[in-house]
Design a protein around this motif. Structure first.
Motif, mmCIF file in Angstrom:
data_model
loop_
_atom_site.group_PDB
_atom_site.id
_atom_site.type_symbol
_atom_site.label_atom_id
_atom_site.label_comp_id
_atom_site.label_asym_id
_atom_site.label_seq_id
_atom_site.Cartn_x
_atom_site.Cartn_y
_atom_site.Cartn_z
ATOM 1 N N ASN A 147 6.306 22.557 15.995
ATOM 2 C CA ASN A 147 6.007 23.972 16.190
ATOM 3 C C ASN A 147 6.843 24.550 17.332
ATOM 4 O O ASN A 147 7.470 25.612 17.194
ATOM 5 C CB ASN A 147 4.512 24.132 16.493
ATOM 6 C CG ASN A 147 4.148 25.525 16.961
ATOM 7 O OD1 ASN A 147 4.393 26.504 16.268
ATOM 8 N ND2 ASN A 147 3.570 25.617 18.143
ATOM 9 N N GLY A 148 6.884 23.841 18.464
ATOM 10 C CA GLY A 148 7.639 24.327 19.608
ATOM 11 C C GLY A 148 9.130 24.423 19.337
ATOM 12 O O GLY A 148 9.797 25.365 19.791
ATOM 13 N N GLN A 191 13.546 28.362 18.623
ATOM 14 C CA GLN A 191 14.725 28.874 17.941
ATOM 15 C C GLN A 191 14.483 30.273 17.380
ATOM 16 O O GLN A 191 15.358 31.147 17.456
ATOM 17 C CB GLN A 191 15.168 27.903 16.844
ATOM 18 C CG GLN A 191 15.683 26.578 17.393
ATOM 19 C CD GLN A 191 16.713 25.915 16.503
ATOM 20 O OE1 GLN A 191 17.238 26.515 15.570
ATOM 21 N NE2 GLN A 191 17.023 24.660 16.799
ATOM 22 N N TYR A 192 13.307 30.512 16.804
ATOM 23 C CA TYR A 192 13.012 31.860 16.307
ATOM 24 C C TYR A 192 12.887 32.857 17.456
ATOM 25 O O TYR A 192 13.291 34.020 17.328
ATOM 26 C CB TYR A 192 11.733 31.851 15.464
ATOM 27 C CG TYR A 192 11.963 31.376 14.053
ATOM 28 C CD1 TYR A 192 12.751 32.110 13.170
ATOM 29 C CD2 TYR A 192 11.404 30.182 13.591
ATOM 30 C CE1 TYR A 192 12.976 31.666 11.879
ATOM 31 C CE2 TYR A 192 11.630 29.737 12.301
ATOM 32 C CZ TYR A 192 12.416 30.481 11.448
ATOM 33 O OH TYR A 192 12.642 30.041 10.171
ATOM 34 N N LYS A 250 5.084 33.345 15.025
ATOM 35 C CA LYS A 250 3.629 33.375 14.854
ATOM 36 C C LYS A 250 3.217 32.598 13.602
ATOM 37 O O LYS A 250 2.238 31.840 13.618
ATOM 38 C CB LYS A 250 3.165 34.830 14.743
ATOM 39 C CG LYS A 250 1.739 35.039 14.226
ATOM 40 C CD LYS A 250 0.696 34.524 15.205
ATOM 41 C CE LYS A 250 -0.726 34.814 14.660
ATOM 42 N NZ LYS A 250 -1.060 36.247 14.675
ATOM 43 N N THR A 251 3.975 32.764 12.525
ATOM 44 C CA THR A 251 3.635 32.076 11.274
ATOM 45 C C THR A 251 3.690 30.566 11.440
ATOM 46 O O THR A 251 2.795 29.839 10.986
ATOM 47 C CB THR A 251 4.598 32.513 10.160
ATOM 48 O OG1 THR A 251 4.539 33.934 10.016
ATOM 49 C CG2 THR A 251 4.233 31.857 8.841
ATOM 50 N N VAL A 252 4.724 30.084 12.099
ATOM 51 C CA VAL A 252 4.854 28.639 12.328
ATOM 52 C C VAL A 252 3.686 28.130 13.166
ATOM 53 O O VAL A 252 3.135 27.049 12.896
ATOM 54 C CB VAL A 252 6.200 28.332 13.018
ATOM 55 C CG1 VAL A 252 6.233 26.877 13.475
ATOM 56 C CG2 VAL A 252 7.351 28.611 12.084
ATOM 57 N N GLU A 276 1.796 40.060 13.341
ATOM 58 C CA GLU A 276 1.387 39.752 11.970
ATOM 59 C C GLU A 276 2.149 38.530 11.471
ATOM 60 O O GLU A 276 3.368 38.420 11.649
ATOM 61 C CB GLU A 276 1.679 40.945 11.060
ATOM 62 C CG GLU A 276 1.197 40.756 9.627
ATOM 63 C CD GLU A 276 1.492 41.959 8.755
ATOM 64 O OE1 GLU A 276 1.239 41.879 7.536
ATOM 65 O OE2 GLU A 276 1.973 42.972 9.291
ATOM 66 N N SER A 277 1.437 37.590 10.863
ATOM 67 C CA SER A 277 2.079 36.389 10.335
ATOM 68 C C SER A 277 2.416 36.579 8.862
ATOM 69 O O SER A 277 2.003 37.546 8.233
ATOM 70 C CB SER A 277 1.170 35.170 10.519
ATOM 71 O OG SER A 277 -0.028 35.327 9.789
#
Length: 464
Positions: free
Chosen positions: A74-75, A80-81, A91-93, A229-230
């Protein structure tokens, strides 16, 4: 962050490392202090209680390594995003990591709790140690689920550049935990001394308070982890996460089980050997805390550079981190070696029974500290930051399971070597790891942009 055109390193890089790494190092040190406090407080109840907490906490450690693998993936993606300015994907990840981890950890928590007695038997034959360790695991049932939520949130915050908030909440939780430890372990204010059970219950209560406090804070600050928002319908992100998380988590679990096998070896050598090893574990973690902060800051900075496709800068920063960690590792090892007597006294290892085993082990630790720290920085801060997790899985398996563990087991049970020699042979694993991971670092497979560009999020990497 501006770039120095002469050597590709960002300006004020050392200050940036300190800004990111210092809070993480302090937080990691506090976690190690908490583990050490658990062991030191229950040590008043005898070496069986010390060994029991050491063994039982290792099972939680295995589960936490699963969380660490999921949170690290996740990190990596969030960094990178975030470097590309895509908070929606970040947020989605984070949501994917939180949900996936809860599904994995619930059955693991049930297995560890209801099978507590049987799994304790794998590491010791001492009936009292088995009973005390099983009690610890029963009282700590909710810890893993609560810890997972915290680890994912902290990983997302750190990868977006906020290392102070996790430190503040973790510090408060640890102070509360130590206070509850003292109260519940030793008793007082109408509560009888609970011993080992008190250590587990204190951790459960403090972790629950940390989760509630963190959620209140995120809502109060309208944090991006709640307000953004994801996009859960994006299969490309889910696939990208799983490709990173599965080998990383499997590698973390293999490594964690490997540390347990080391503990089994010392446990079957004797309860005294197991008690010394259990006391040295949290102290090692305390020594490693500063380097953990450096490795995480390395991962964040390099991950963000890779997300922007600034590959030359990422490579220059990696070389800089290696030099810094090597120098710091040698220096810290030397300081510890000059203060061995104080270390033994602080760990309650200066008794006539424990000192003959502990003193040589501390010397060995001082000599090998730099090697472990360099490995941690290269693996976590560079190779995994670029998503090269399958290599890390293979490397851990070869170095630990095919080399370190067999060598130590043969030395202990076939050759019959003393504790200090078996402890020293553990560093064969670190030497082989360094050989493999440094070669991989030089091959540059880790220099990769992992972000997924979609029609929904068409951002392009920033120019270097």
């Amino acid at each position: 962050m501006t770039v120095n055109s002469n050597n590709l390193l960002p300006n004020n890089l050392l200050a940036t490392i300190a800004k990111l790494g210092f809070p993480i190092a302090v937080q990691s040190a506090l976690v190690a202090v908490l583990s050490l406090a658990d062991v030191l407080m229950v040590s008043d109840f005898g070496k069986e209680a010390t060994a029991a907490v050491g063994i039982a906490s290792k099972w939680h450690f295995v589960a936490i390594m699963i969380m660490a693998g999921l949170a690290s993936a996740n990190g990596t993606l969030v960094a990178q995003y975030w470097g590309r300015g895509d908070t929606r994907s970040a947020k989605t990840v984070s949501m994917i990591a939180a949900n996936f981890g809860l599904k994995v950890l619930l059955p693991i928590s049930l297995l560890i709790t209801f099978g507590a007695t049987y799994i304790m038997m794998l590491q010791t034959q001492d009936a009292k140690v088995i009973e005390l360790g099983a009690t610890y695991l029963w009282y700590g049932f909710p810890i893993l689920l609560l810890t997972h939520l915290i680890i994912v949130v902290e990983a997302s915050m750190r990868s977006s550049g906020d290392t102070v908030t996790p430190l503040i909440f973790s510090s408060g939780t640890i102070v509360l935990n130590i206070a509850l430890n003292y109260w519940l372990i030793k008793g007082g204010l109408g509560v009888p001394a609970m011993g080992v059970a008190g250590a587990a219950l204190a951790t459960t209560i403090s972790r629950l308070i940390q989760v509630v406090g963190t959620l209140i804070y995120l809502k109060w600050r309208s944090h991006w982890l709640l307000t953004t928002e994801s996009s859960p319908e994006r299969p490309s992100l889910r696939l990208s996460y799983r490709r990173l998380a599965l080998p990383l988590t499997l590698g973390s679990v293999l490594w964690a089980f490997g540390t347990m096998v080391y503990q089994m070896i010392f446990g079957h050598m004797g309860t005294t050997e197991l008690a010394v090893y259990s006391m040295l574990g949290p102290f090692e973690s305390l020594c490693y805390s500063i380097f953990f902060g450096i490795s995480i800051s390395c991962s964040v900075l390099i991950g963000q550079a890779l997300g922007r496709s600034q590959f030359a800068q990422a490579e220059a920063m990696a070389s800089y981190f290696i030099r810094v960690v090597f120098i710091c590792g040698i220096a810290l090892g030397g300081i510890m070696w000059l203060n061995q007597d104080w270390v033994l006294y602080a760990l309650n290892l200066d008794t006539p029974e424990l000192a003959p085993l502990a003193a040589p082990a501390v010397t060995i630790l001082c000599c090998g500290l730099w090697l472990r720290m360099l490995n941690m920085t290269i693996i976590n801060g560079m190779i995994r930051a670029g998503g090269d997790n399958v290599f890390c899985l293979r490397m851990d398996f070869i170095a630990m399971w095919l080399t370190g563990l067999p060598v130590c087991a043969i030395a202990a049970f076939v050759v019959g070597l003393e504790f200090r020699f078996v402890y020293g042979l553990m560093f064969i694993e670190e030497a082989l790891k360094f050989t493999l991971c440094y070669r991989r670092y030089k091959q540059k497979y880790w220099i990769t942009n992992l972000t997924v560009v979609t029609q929904e999020n068409p951002q392009t990497p920033q120019a270097a």
